[in-house]
Design an enzyme around this catalytic site. Structure first.
Site, mmCIF file in Angstrom:
data_model
loop_
_atom_site.group_PDB
_atom_site.id
_atom_site.type_symbol
_atom_site.label_atom_id
_atom_site.label_comp_id
_atom_site.label_asym_id
_atom_site.label_seq_id
_atom_site.Cartn_x
_atom_site.Cartn_y
_atom_site.Cartn_z
ATOM 1 N N HIS A 143 -4.396 42.889 2.516
ATOM 2 C CA HIS A 143 -5.574 42.061 2.247
ATOM 3 C C HIS A 143 -6.838 42.879 2.011
ATOM 4 C CE1 HIS A 143 -2.905 38.878 3.505
ATOM 5 N NE2 HIS A 143 -2.784 39.415 4.699
ATOM 6 N N ARG A 186 -23.325 38.105 0.571
ATOM 7 C CA ARG A 186 -23.871 39.459 0.482
ATOM 8 C C ARG A 186 -23.464 40.064 -0.850
ATOM 9 N NH1 ARG A 186 -19.095 42.041 0.721
ATOM 10 N NH2 ARG A 186 -17.498 41.304 2.180
#
Length: 650
Positions: free
Chosen positions: A239, A296
C-alpha cells in the site's frame, strides 16, 4: 474574507519536501525558517533556509511531531506562517488549530476540515452525503475484535482493514480468509496506534485488483474549486506508492470529467481550502469509489506540475494569503505525459528492508526533475521514511516519458545505502507496465520477474570489484603471482584470485568464472572498464571495509574480507540474533527457554514507521534476551541468543 499576507514561512518538515517548499517560497520573496532534529543537524534543508531552529531529538515524537517545539520556533523567529509539507503534522487537526490560536497562517485547510476528512468514517459519511460513490463497509463505533469480526463476515471476504485516523498504507491489511482476520486486526491496530496515536479501525469490502487513481484539486476561500486531472498510483508495495503517472492509461476524457466533477463537488461540500487530493479505487468496469482524501500536498504532486505547468506550492501559498483562484476549469490544460518514481533506501533483496547510513556518492540524472535533499556525506537516518528522492520524467507521450525515466534512473548514481533503484527500472520495463495495464496487484503478481535470482550478476560484479581492488591506483608492479581477494555479500563469500599484468590489465578467476579485464582510473571514483571488446564506466566508493560499485543504474555493496582471518567470515547461522537495522523494539515474541525453529520471529522492530520481524537463524532454545519493548537498538546489536539444537523431531 480578509487577506492574510505573510513574509516569513516556517516549514514544519524535513528532507526533499522542505527544500522544495523553500525554493518556491524564496521565488515569491518570502523568508524561510527550517526546523531540524538531532539527526538532521547538517541536512541540506537546514543549510538552505534563511534561519534554522533545533527542535529536539531524532525520534519524530521529539521533533517533527513536537508541535509545541515547532510553534516555539515560529515565535522565536517571528515567522507568521507554517507550511506542514506532507507526513508528520501535515494532517494533524490539533496542530492546525494551534497555529491559528498562535496567529500563524497554516498553509492548508481549516482544522475542522482536516479533522473531518482525516477520520475515515466521517470522511466517508461526508462523501456519501455529497453523492460521491463509496465502497460498502463498516464505519461503526464497535471496535471490539468480536464486533469487527462479525461485521467482516457480513461484508464477506476478502475485506480491507484500514486505520481510521490516517493513510499512506499504515494500519492497512488485506484479509483474504476468515482465519487470518484476528491476526491481521491485531497487526493493523498496533501499526495504526504507533503511526497515528489512534488504533480505531474501519472495514471495507475489498475491490479486487483495482487501480488506484486520485484527483488533484485547488480551492480558494470563496468556494471556487478546480481539478487538475488525475494521477494513477497503482504501482504499490504494501500500500506504499512506488510509481505515479498522469494521465492514467485507464482514464478517458469522459471518466476524467466524471471523477473531476465528483471531486470538485466533494470539495465544495466540505468547504475545502487549498490543495487537496481525492483518492479513488477504479474497477475494471470504469466504476470509481472514494477511498480517502489527503488534505495536504501529495508526494507525487510534481507529476501534475509537469502536465499543467503550474507550481502547486505557489498556489498553496497564494490561497493561504487569501488570493482567489484566477484559473477556471477551462484554463487547465494537460500537456503530454509524466511519470514519477520514488527512490527509497531499502533492500529489495531482503524484503525491502529499510536502510540507513551515509551517502558516499550521489549524482542525480541531469535530464530529469529530481527532488531530493542529498549530497555526498548526507546521513540517511533510520527514524524517518525511507524515500530519499523522486525522479520525474515528462514527455509528449507515455512511451517517451517512460524511456526518459529509465535512462535517467540508469544515469543516477547512489552509493552508501542500498536502494530500490534497479527494482524501479525493472518495473518500468515489464510488458504489463509498458502496456499501461497495471493494477494495485502489479508488484505481487510479478514478484518473480521483479526479484529474480541475482547470483550470476553478483558473481560478475564481484569479479569487477576484485579486479579494481587488486589493481588499486594503477601503480602496482605487474607480477605473475595471483592476488587473493575475498569479498562478502549477504550470506555469501566470493573468493577471487587476480593476476595483475601491464597497463591495468588483469586476469580474474572466481569459482568457475574467469575473465580478462583492463582498468583505467578516472576521477571521482570512476573507473573505465574494458572487457571483451566492450567498454563502460563504473563507479567505486569505499567506507571502511565496505566497497560499493555502481554499474549501469545499479549499486552493489561488498565487504572486503581480504585481510580478515577466514574463520571470522563464516556466515552460517549462529543463534546470535542481531538487529537488521537501527530501531525501537516494539515486541519481544519469545521467553527464556522457549524452543524455536529457524525463521521463528523473536523480536519485532519498528523503524521508518514500519514493523520489521527479526527471526531466528537456527533451531534451538532461547538462552538470553537482551532487549525489552521500548529498547532503542542499533544495527547488528544482539537482541536474542538461541542455543542451537538438532531440528530433528521438531
Amino acid at each position: 474574507m480578509q487577506d492574510t499576507p505573510f513574509q516569513k514561512l516556517l516549514i514544519a518538515n524535513r528532507g526533499e519536501i522542505a527544500l522544495r517548499i523553500m525554493r518556491t517560497a524564496r521565488r515569491m520573496g518570502l523568508a524561510t525558517v527550517a526546523v531540524y532534529s538531532d539527526a538532521d543537524r547538517d541536512a541540506p534543508h537546514v543549510r538552505y533556509a534563511d534561519q534554522a531552529v533545533h527542535i529536539g531529538g531524532a525520534a519524530p515524537s521529539d521533533s517533527y511531531l513536537n508541535s509545541e517545539a515547532i510553534l516555539r520556533a515560529a515565535k522565536d523567529t517571528a515567522a507568521d506562517a507554517v507550511h506542514p509539507g506532507y507526513g508528520f503534522l501535515a494532517e494533524n487537526a490539533d496542530f492546525a488549530a494551534s497555529c491559528a490560536a498562535a496567529a500563524l497562517v497554516f498553509v492548508g485547510p481549516s482544522a475542522d476540515t482536516i479533522r473531518r476528512m482525516g477520520d475515515k468514517s466521517s470522511a466517508k459519511a461526508a462523501m456519501i452525503e455529497a453523492g460521491v460513490p463509496c465502497v460498502p463497509g463498516f464505519l461503526g463505533d464497535d471496535q471490539s475484535p468480536l464486533g469487527l469480526r462479525r461485521e467482516a463476515e457480513k461484508l464477506g471476504f476478502p475485506v480491507m482493514i484500514k486505520a481510521r485516523a490516517g493513510g499512506g498504507g499504515r494500519g492497512m491489511r488485506l484479509i483474504i480468509r476468515y482465519e487470518d482476520f484476528d491476526a491481521g486486526l491485531r497487526s493493523a491496530k498496533s501499526e495504526a496506534l504507533s503511526a497515528f496515536g489512534d488504533d480505531g479501525i474501519l472495514l471495507e469490502r475489498a475491490i479486487e485488483t483495482p487501480r488506484h487513481v486520485e484527483v488533484q484539486i485547488l480551492a480558494d476561500r470563496q468556494g471556487n474549486v478546480i481539478h487538475l486531472g488525475e494521477r494513477d498510483c497503482s504501482v504499490q508495495r504494501r500500500h506504499q506508492k512506488l510509481i505515479e503517472e498522469s494521465p492514467s492509461p485507464a482514464v478517458d476524457a469522459d471518466l476524467r470529467d466524471r471523477m473531476g466533477r465528483a471531486s470538485v463537488r466533494a470539495a465544495q461540500a466540505i468547504g475545502y481550502e487549498g490543495a487537496g487530493t481525492f483518492e479513488y479505487l477504479l474497477d475494471g468496469q470504469g466504476k470509481f469509489y472514494f477511498m480517502e482524501m489527503n488534505t495536504r500536498l501529495q508526494v507525487e504532486h510534481p507529476v501534475t506540475e509537469a502536465l499543467t505547468g503550474l507550481d502547486l506550492v505557489d498556489w498553496q501559498l497564494r490561497i493561504a494569503m487569501g488570493e482567489d483562484l484566477t484559473l477556471a476549469q477551462a484554463d487547465v490544460k494537460l500537456e503530454g505525459h509524466a511519470i514519477e518514481v520514488r527512490l527509497c533506501a531499502e533492500d529489495p533483496g531482503r524484503d525491502f528492508l529499510p536502510q540507513s547510513g551515509r551517502v558516499l556518492n550521489w549524482q542525480p540524472a541531469l535530464d530529469l526533475r529530481v527532488d531530493h535533499a542529498l549530497a555526498d556525506g548526507t546521513e540517511i537516518p533510520e527514524q524517518y521514511d525511507s524515500m530519499i528522492a523522486k525522479l520525474i520524467a515528462h514527455g509528449p507521450s507515455r512511451e517517451s516519458a517512460r524511456r526518459r525515466l529509465i535512462a535517467g534512473l540508469t544515469q543516477t548514481i547512489v552509493a552508501g545505502v542500498r536502494t530500490n533503484q534497479g527494482f524501479l527500472s525493472d518495473c518500468l520495463t515489464l510488458p504489463v507496465f509498458v502496456e499501461g495495464a497495471v493494477t494495485t496487484g502489479f508488484v505481487a503478481q510479478n514478484e518473480t520477474k521483479l526479484l529474480p535470482d541475482k547470483t550470476a550478476d553478483e558473481t560478475d560484479v564481484a569479479m569487477i570489484v576484485a579486479a579494481i581492488l587488486a589493481v588499486g591506483d594503477g601503480t602496482a608492479l605487474p607480477h605473475r603471482y595471483a592476488v587473493p581477494v575475498r569479498l562478502g555479500r549477504n550470506d555469501k563469500t566470493f573468493e577471487a584470485r587476480v593476476t595483475v599484468e601491464r597497463n591495468g590489465q588483469c586476469e580474474v578467476a572466481l569459482g568457475d568464472a574467469y575473465g580478462t579485464l583492463q582498468l583505467s582510473t578516472l576521477t571521482g571514483g570512476a573507473v573505465r572498464l574494458r572487457r571483451g571488446g566492450q567498454q563502460q564506466t563504473v563507479h567505486l566508493s569505499r567506507d571502511g571495509n565496505t566497497v560499493w560499485l555502481h554499474q549501469q543504474g545499479r549499486s552493489w555493496d561488498f565487504t572486503d574480507l581480504s585481510h580478515l582471518p577466514v574463520h571470522l567470515t563464516n556466515t552460517a547461522g549462529t543463534g546470535q540474533i542481531a538487529a537488521s537495522m537501527n530501531g525501537t523494539v516494539s515486541a519481544v515474541a519469545v521467553t527464556l527457554g522457549q524452543r524455536v525453529t529457524k525463521g521463528h520471529v523473536l523480536v519485532v522492530l519498528e523503524a521508518m514507521k514500519m514493523e520489521h520481524m527479526q527471526p531466528s537463524d537456527v533451531c534451538g532454545a532461547v538462552s538470553a534476551i537482551h532487549v525489552e519493548p521500548g529498547s532503542q537498538v542499533t544495527a547488528h546489536s544482539v537482541l536474542v541468543e538461541v542455543s542451537p539444537e538438532d531440528p530433528i523431531g521438531e
